[in-house]
Design an enzyme around this catalytic site. Structure first.
Site, PDB file in Angstrom:
ATOM      1  N   LYS A  84      24.692  41.069  42.909  1.00 47.79           N
ATOM      2  CA  LYS A  84      25.307  39.743  42.995  1.00 47.79           C
ATOM      3  C   LYS A  84      26.088  39.589  44.302  1.00 47.79           C
ATOM      4  CE  LYS A  84      29.109  38.493  40.904  1.00 47.79           C
ATOM      5  NZ  LYS A  84      30.115  38.181  39.899  1.00 47.79           N
ATOM      6  N   ASP A 102      25.989  34.580  38.585  1.00 44.80           N
ATOM      7  CA  ASP A 102      27.300  34.948  38.047  1.00 44.80           C
ATOM      8  C   ASP A 102      27.396  34.388  36.625  1.00 44.80           C
ATOM      9  OD1 ASP A 102      27.761  32.245  38.255  1.00 44.80           O
ATOM     10  OD2 ASP A 102      29.722  32.448  39.209  1.00 44.80           O
TER      11      ASP A 102
END
Ligand code: SF4
Length: 172
Positions: A84, A102
């Protein structure tokens, strides 16, 4: 790295002074460990985060000529950097190679019926198949803002949502 397990508010409390004091990767290695720990303490898990920060800065200096690398493969080698974070950094540097997933992107993708997966890597794979390549960078920003303002985690405001007619999870 600083944002793990904490809020943006807490991160924003430390970053102005942090970025003022530490200008280059070498600066993070030049101070005693305790100093850096104290400088990021309000973000929580500060010992682990200090280890990641110092490990990353060391690798940047030793292997990447002091510069942040651009590829996901290189970025995810840095201590404390998972997919991420690597996606965020690559995208912000203009080298988008994937889609940031997310908590908001995950929740909205599921509610909008874009994925049935739970695992962020599999969600990202589903999204990469349906979102046009040139939108990979902006797409998570759109979902994140929509998730913060309208499609809230506990009580989505479906009655004021622009996606109302399209969304399979609409509660109106
Ligand atoms: S209609 Fe409701 S559940 Fe669907 S995206 Fe909008 S706010 Fe979220």
């Amino acid at each position: 790295m600083l944002s793990a397990q904490t809020t943006d508010v807490n991160v924003n409390r430390v970053t102005p002074a942090l970025f003022q004091k530490y200008r280059r990767p070498e600066d993070y290695l030049a101070v005693p460990v305790e100093d850096l720990e104290n400088d990021i303490r309000p973000t929580g898990f500060f010992r682990q985060k200090t280890r990641s920060l110092r490990g990353t800065m060391k690798m940047l200096v030793e292997e990447f000529d002091g510069k942040v690398p651009r590829t996901l493969e290189e970025l995810t080698r840095l201590p404390g950097v998972a997919r991420k974070t690597a996606n965020v950094v690559a995208s912000e540097l203009g080298h988008t190679q994937g889609i940031v997933v997310d908590t908001h992107v995950r929740r909205l993708s599921q509610r909008l019926g874009l994925t049935r997966r739970e695992d962020p890597v599999k969600i990202e794979r589903d999204l990469m198949k349906i979102v046009p390549r040139e939108r990979w960078g902006v797409f998570p920003h759109l979902l994140i803002w929509h998730g913060r303002r309208v499609c809230l985690a506990r009580r989505p405001r479906c009655e004021e949502c622009v996606l109302l007619d399209l969304c399979p999870s609409s509660r109106v």
